[in-house]
Design an enzyme around this catalytic site. Structure first.
Site, PDB file in Angstrom:
ATOM      1  N   SER A   1      44.282  40.926  20.915  1.00 11.00           N
ATOM      2  CA  SER A   1      44.244  40.159  22.170  1.00 11.00           C
ATOM      3  C   SER A   1      45.641  39.764  22.643  1.00 11.00           C
ATOM      4  O   SER A   1      46.527  39.443  21.834  1.00 11.00           O
ATOM      5  CB  SER A   1      43.424  38.883  21.921  1.00 11.00           C
TER       6      SER A   1
ATOM      7  N   GLU B   1      46.266  37.055  23.713  1.00  9.62           N
ATOM      8  CA  GLU B   1      46.415  35.667  23.253  1.00  9.62           C
ATOM      9  C   GLU B   1      47.394  35.599  22.073  1.00  9.62           C
ATOM     10  O   GLU B   1      47.972  34.547  21.807  1.00  9.62           O
ATOM     11  CB  GLU B   1      45.021  35.138  22.859  1.00  9.62           C
TER      12      GLU B   1
ATOM     13  N   TYR C   1      42.388  30.603  17.508  1.00  9.36           N
ATOM     14  CA  TYR C   1      41.906  31.947  17.855  1.00  9.36           C
ATOM     15  C   TYR C   1      43.067  32.953  17.847  1.00  9.36           C
ATOM     16  O   TYR C   1      42.969  34.037  17.248  1.00  9.36           O
ATOM     17  CB  TYR C   1      41.238  31.905  19.235  1.00  9.36           C
TER      18      TYR C   1
HETATM   19  P1  NAP Z   1      32.111  37.760  23.848  1.00 11.14           P
HETATM   20  O1  NAP Z   1      31.427  38.075  25.136  1.00 11.14           O
HETATM   21  O2  NAP Z   1      32.347  36.348  23.465  1.00 11.14           O
HETATM   22  O3  NAP Z   1      31.282  38.489  22.687  1.00 11.14           O
HETATM   23  C1  NAP Z   1      31.540  38.222  21.337  1.00 11.14           C
HETATM   24  C2  NAP Z   1      30.514  38.951  20.495  1.00 11.14           C
HETATM   25  O4  NAP Z   1      30.749  38.627  19.125  1.00 11.14           O
HETATM   26  C3  NAP Z   1      29.052  38.554  20.787  1.00 11.14           C
HETATM   27  O5  NAP Z   1      28.245  39.689  20.636  1.00 11.14           O
HETATM   28  C4  NAP Z   1      28.772  37.555  19.677  1.00 11.14           C
HETATM   29  O6  NAP Z   1      27.395  37.425  19.375  1.00 11.14           O
HETATM   30  C5  NAP Z   1      29.509  38.217  18.536  1.00 11.14           C
HETATM   31  N1  NAP Z   1      29.770  37.334  17.407  1.00 11.14           N
HETATM   32  C6  NAP Z   1      30.208  36.055  17.426  1.00 11.14           C
HETATM   33  N2  NAP Z   1      30.308  35.572  16.175  1.00 11.14           N
HETATM   34  C7  NAP Z   1      29.917  36.572  15.342  1.00 11.14           C
HETATM   35  C8  NAP Z   1      29.767  36.693  13.948  1.00 11.14           C
HETATM   36  N3  NAP Z   1      30.043  35.685  13.120  1.00 11.14           N
HETATM   37  N4  NAP Z   1      29.323  37.866  13.448  1.00 11.14           N
HETATM   38  C9  NAP Z   1      29.024  38.905  14.265  1.00 11.14           C
HETATM   39  N5  NAP Z   1      29.139  38.856  15.591  1.00 11.14           N
HETATM   40  C10 NAP Z   1      29.579  37.701  16.123  1.00 11.14           C
HETATM   41  O7  NAP Z   1      33.537  38.492  23.789  1.00 11.14           O
HETATM   42  P2  NAP Z   1      34.077  39.728  24.654  1.00 11.14           P
HETATM   43  O8  NAP Z   1      34.735  39.196  25.876  1.00 11.14           O
HETATM   44  O9  NAP Z   1      33.027  40.755  24.744  1.00 11.14           O
HETATM   45  O10 NAP Z   1      35.268  40.242  23.718  1.00 11.14           O
HETATM   46  C11 NAP Z   1      35.040  41.257  22.724  1.00 11.14           C
HETATM   47  C12 NAP Z   1      36.137  41.198  21.691  1.00 11.14           C
HETATM   48  O11 NAP Z   1      37.390  41.389  22.329  1.00 11.14           O
HETATM   49  C13 NAP Z   1      36.264  39.868  20.959  1.00 11.14           C
HETATM   50  O12 NAP Z   1      36.714  40.132  19.651  1.00 11.14           O
HETATM   51  C14 NAP Z   1      37.337  39.124  21.728  1.00 11.14           C
HETATM   52  O13 NAP Z   1      37.952  38.180  20.888  1.00 11.14           O
HETATM   53  C15 NAP Z   1      38.244  40.281  22.088  1.00 11.14           C
HETATM   54  N6  NAP Z   1      39.034  40.130  23.305  1.00 11.14           N
HETATM   55  C16 NAP Z   1      38.443  39.786  24.479  1.00 11.14           C
HETATM   56  C17 NAP Z   1      39.196  39.721  25.633  1.00 11.14           C
HETATM   57  C18 NAP Z   1      38.570  39.384  26.971  1.00 11.14           C
HETATM   58  O14 NAP Z   1      39.330  39.053  27.897  1.00 11.14           O
HETATM   59  N7  NAP Z   1      37.263  39.511  27.120  1.00 11.14           N
HETATM   60  C19 NAP Z   1      40.569  40.010  25.585  1.00 11.14           C
HETATM   61  C20 NAP Z   1      41.131  40.376  24.368  1.00 11.14           C
HETATM   62  C21 NAP Z   1      40.351  40.457  23.229  1.00 11.14           C
HETATM   63  P3  NAP Z   1      26.423  36.457  20.260  1.00 11.14           P
HETATM   64  O15 NAP Z   1      26.109  37.244  21.509  1.00 11.14           O
HETATM   65  O16 NAP Z   1      25.270  36.235  19.372  1.00 11.14           O
HETATM   66  O17 NAP Z   1      27.233  35.226  20.567  1.00 11.14           O
HETATM   67  O1  F7E Z   2      41.015  30.612  30.180  1.00 12.11           O
HETATM   68  C1  F7E Z   2      42.541  27.910  32.150  1.00 12.11           C
HETATM   69  C2  F7E Z   2      42.744  27.893  30.644  1.00 12.11           C
HETATM   70  O2  F7E Z   2      38.953  30.527  28.783  1.00 12.11           O
HETATM   71  C3  F7E Z   2      41.984  31.195  31.033  1.00 12.11           C
HETATM   72  C4  F7E Z   2      39.247  35.156  25.974  1.00 12.11           C
HETATM   73  O3  F7E Z   2      38.504  36.287  26.359  1.00 12.11           O
HETATM   74  O4  F7E Z   2      41.188  35.943  27.121  1.00 12.11           O
HETATM   75  C5  F7E Z   2      40.294  34.872  27.028  1.00 12.11           C
HETATM   76  O5  F7E Z   2      40.974  33.674  26.673  1.00 12.11           O
HETATM   77  C6  F7E Z   2      42.933  30.120  31.543  1.00 12.11           C
HETATM   78  C7  F7E Z   2      43.486  29.204  30.439  1.00 12.11           C
HETATM   79  O6  F7E Z   2      40.405  32.634  28.839  1.00 12.11           O
HETATM   80  C8  F7E Z   2      39.546  25.977  32.820  1.00 12.11           C
HETATM   81  O7  F7E Z   2      43.471  26.734  30.252  1.00 12.11           O
HETATM   82  C9  F7E Z   2      41.579  26.096  33.593  1.00 12.11           C
HETATM   83  O8  F7E Z   2      44.848  29.014  30.657  1.00 12.11           O
HETATM   84  O9  F7E Z   2      39.034  32.083  30.777  1.00 12.11           O
HETATM   85  P1  F7E Z   2      39.752  31.447  29.654  1.00 12.11           P
HETATM   86  P2  F7E Z   2      41.594  32.681  27.769  1.00 12.11           P
HETATM   87  O10 F7E Z   2      41.819  31.393  27.106  1.00 12.11           O
HETATM   88  O11 F7E Z   2      42.751  33.323  28.445  1.00 12.11           O
HETATM   89  C10 F7E Z   2      41.898  36.259  25.911  1.00 12.11           C
HETATM   90  C11 F7E Z   2      42.770  37.457  26.189  1.00 12.11           C
HETATM   91  C12 F7E Z   2      41.006  36.424  24.753  1.00 12.11           C
HETATM   92  O12 F7E Z   2      41.268  37.191  23.844  1.00 12.11           O
HETATM   93  C13 F7E Z   2      39.900  35.438  24.625  1.00 12.11           C
HETATM   94  O13 F7E Z   2      38.891  35.922  23.754  1.00 12.11           O
HETATM   95  O14 F7E Z   2      42.201  29.267  32.425  1.00 12.11           O
HETATM   96  N1  F7E Z   2      41.453  27.036  32.615  1.00 12.11           N
HETATM   97  N2  F7E Z   2      40.420  25.432  33.735  1.00 12.11           N
HETATM   98  C14 F7E Z   2      40.202  27.001  32.129  1.00 12.11           C
HETATM   99  N3  F7E Z   2      39.598  27.729  31.165  1.00 12.11           N
HETATM  100  C15 F7E Z   2      38.288  27.457  30.916  1.00 12.11           C
HETATM  101  N4  F7E Z   2      37.637  28.204  29.977  1.00 12.11           N
HETATM  102  N5  F7E Z   2      37.601  26.455  31.565  1.00 12.11           N
HETATM  103  C16 F7E Z   2      38.194  25.688  32.534  1.00 12.11           C
HETATM  104  O15 F7E Z   2      37.569  24.809  33.106  1.00 12.11           O
END
Ligand code: NAP
Ligand code: F7E
Length: 362
Positions: free
Chosen positions: A147, A149, A171
């Site tokens: 990520s 992040e 995270y």
């Molecule tokens: P998501 O919508 O939160 O999905 C996470 C998945 O992981 C869900 O299927 C969840 O199951 C499952 N999970 C949670 N805890 C688990 C456990 N203990 N054992 C097995 N499965 C578990 O995340 P996403 O946005 O699809 O992201 C997919 C992956 O990419 C994640 O690893 C995330 O950290 C990474 N990532 C995401 C982003 C982004 O912007 N979306 C960016 C960079 C990296 P439930 O449905 O039961 O909750």
């Molecule tokens: O926040 C700001 C918050 O929770 C984005 C995950 O998929 O991307 C995701 O992580 C920004 C942050 O995503 C609210 O402070 C303001 O600066 O949508 P987010 P994230 O933290 O960037 C990375 C790449 C991953 O890997 C993660 O799994 O938005 N923000 N106000 C807020 N964020 C939330 N959630 N809620 C608010 O009310």
């Protein structure tokens, strides 16, 4: 001493894939993509007291039918034993590790659980793959969901595969461990293990507590009079937001390469949360200033201020490029959530109770 590496040739025809996190946003798009390509897809689903498969219900087939290519298995990344069993039962050619407690703000409340799933989960799965390869001499290709992040307090803009990491959340720290561990398994055991350093990617299937979806859900509901305010935290944070449907394509491409590697996947454009509000409220002719209020509870103990990725390596080696830009993404999500709000309105008009806000408090 290193064991003899398993025979490398990739499957000539689409093979069998094991996907953790198949019920999540990315898991659902990836499962769709792999099924379209002819794979047999095995998804790992957490046991839950309510159904958690809404995102893949449209793909699910009655297991009693013939030629079922999406198969679901109960499992959990915290349970090494079940992961090992799944490997020998499914015999996958490709393993995609997408499962995670993926909410950054929640990771401050649940740091140990987050590390258990994100960091320990990855090493447990890598160990299961390594054992499986050693005992069967079958080659498995592994994808790790790294990520942006991990860059955290960024030291250079834009960020590339060589930008140093400075994670700012439990995270982020856990993802750094999983990332380095994946590289270590590649180097130590000659595994075809790749990391996709994906920047934020969104869609109508995005969880409703991530900021883009929290905003677009609110836009739909406010437009139709179901909600009056939207409470947010830091509006100045900037993110490189892409479309999840585009990004899962890059995951698959990484595992089709002769050599494993690590790739930044990003759009190369960054917008603030405030700008995303302008785009989304503007799409339905509303001014976000009339509806958005700041609630400090959404501030994070440590923030990631700016993310902007350079996906040049993915472009040149994988031939990958995003197709959807942030304006199109914002419109796609608002249009979807307007329809959802319309359904809620219909239910309310029919006498059903509709909550005054949606999602959990994040
Ligand atoms: P998501 O919508 O939160 O999905 C996470 C998945 O992981 C869900 O299927 C969840 O199951 C499952 N999970 C949670 N805890 C688990 C456990 N203990 N054992 C097995 N499965 C578990 O995340 P996403 O946005 O699809 O992201 C997919 C992956 O990419 C994640 O690893 C995330 O950290 C990474 N990532 C995401 C982003 C982004 O912007 N979306 C960016 C960079 C990296 P439930 O449905 O039961 O909750
Ligand atoms: O926040 C700001 C918050 O929770 C984005 C995950 O998929 O991307 C995701 O992580 C920004 C942050 O995503 C609210 O402070 C303001 O600066 O949508 P987010 P994230 O933290 O960037 C990375 C790449 C991953 O890997 C993660 O799994 O938005 N923000 N106000 C807020 N964020 C939330 N959630 N809620 C608010 O009310």
């Amino acid at each position: 001493m290193n064991p003899t590496p398993p025979s490398p040739p990739p499957p000539l025809t689409p093979g069998t894939a094991l996907v953790t996190g198949v019920t999540g946003q990315d898991g659902s798009y990836l499962a769709e993509l792999l099924l379209r390509k002819g794979y047999e897809v095995h998804g790992v689903v957490r046991r839950s007291s309510t159904f958690n498969t809404a995102r893949i219900d449209a793909l699910y087939q009655d297991p009693h039918e013939h030629d079922v290519r999406l198969k679901l298995h109960y499992g959990d990344l915290t349970d090494a034993n079940c992961l090992a069993k799944l490997l020998s039962e499914v015999q996958p050619d490709e393993v995609y590790n997408l499962g995670a407690q993926s909410h950054v703000r929640v990771s401050f409340d649940m740091p140990i659980y987050t590390v258990d799933t994100v960091a320990m989960g990855a090493i447990k799965l890598l160990e299961a793959v390594r054992d499986y390869q050693q005992t069967t001499s079958r080659a498995v290709r592994y994808y790790q969901a790294s990520s942006s992040e991990m860059f955290g307090k960024v030291v250079e803009v834009p960020q590339t595969e060589t930008t140093p990491f400075h994670p700012r959340s439990p995270y982020g720290c856990a993802k750094v461990f999983a990332h380095h561990t994946t590289i270590n398994y590649r180097e130590s055991y000659d595994m075809h293990a790749s990391c996709g350093i994906l920047f934020n990617h969104e869609s109508p299937r995005r969880g409703e507590t991530f900021v883009t979806r929290k905003i677009t859900r609110a836009v739909g509901r406010i437009k139709l009079g179901l909600q009056s305010k939207l409470y947010l935290g830091n509006l100045d944070a900037k993110r490189d937001w892409g479309y999840a449907g585009d990004f899962v394509q890059a995951m698959w491409l990484m595992l089709q390469q002769d050599e494993p590697g690590d790739y930044v996947i990003a759009t190369g454009e960054t917008r603030s949360v405030r700008e995303f509000c302008e785009l989304t409220f503007g799409h339905v002719d509303l001014d976000y200033n009339d509806f958005v209020e700041i609630d400090p509870r959404y501030f994070r103990p440590a923030e990631v201020d700016l993310l902007l990725g350079d996906a040049a390596k993915a472009r040149s080696r994988l031939g990958w490029a995003p197709r959807v830009d942030v304006e199109q993404l914002a419109r796609m999500m608002v249009d979807h959530d307007l329809e959802l709000a319309q359904c809620e309105l219909t239910l309310r008009n029919a006498g059903h109770d509709i909550p005054s806000f949606v999602g959990h408090d994040q």
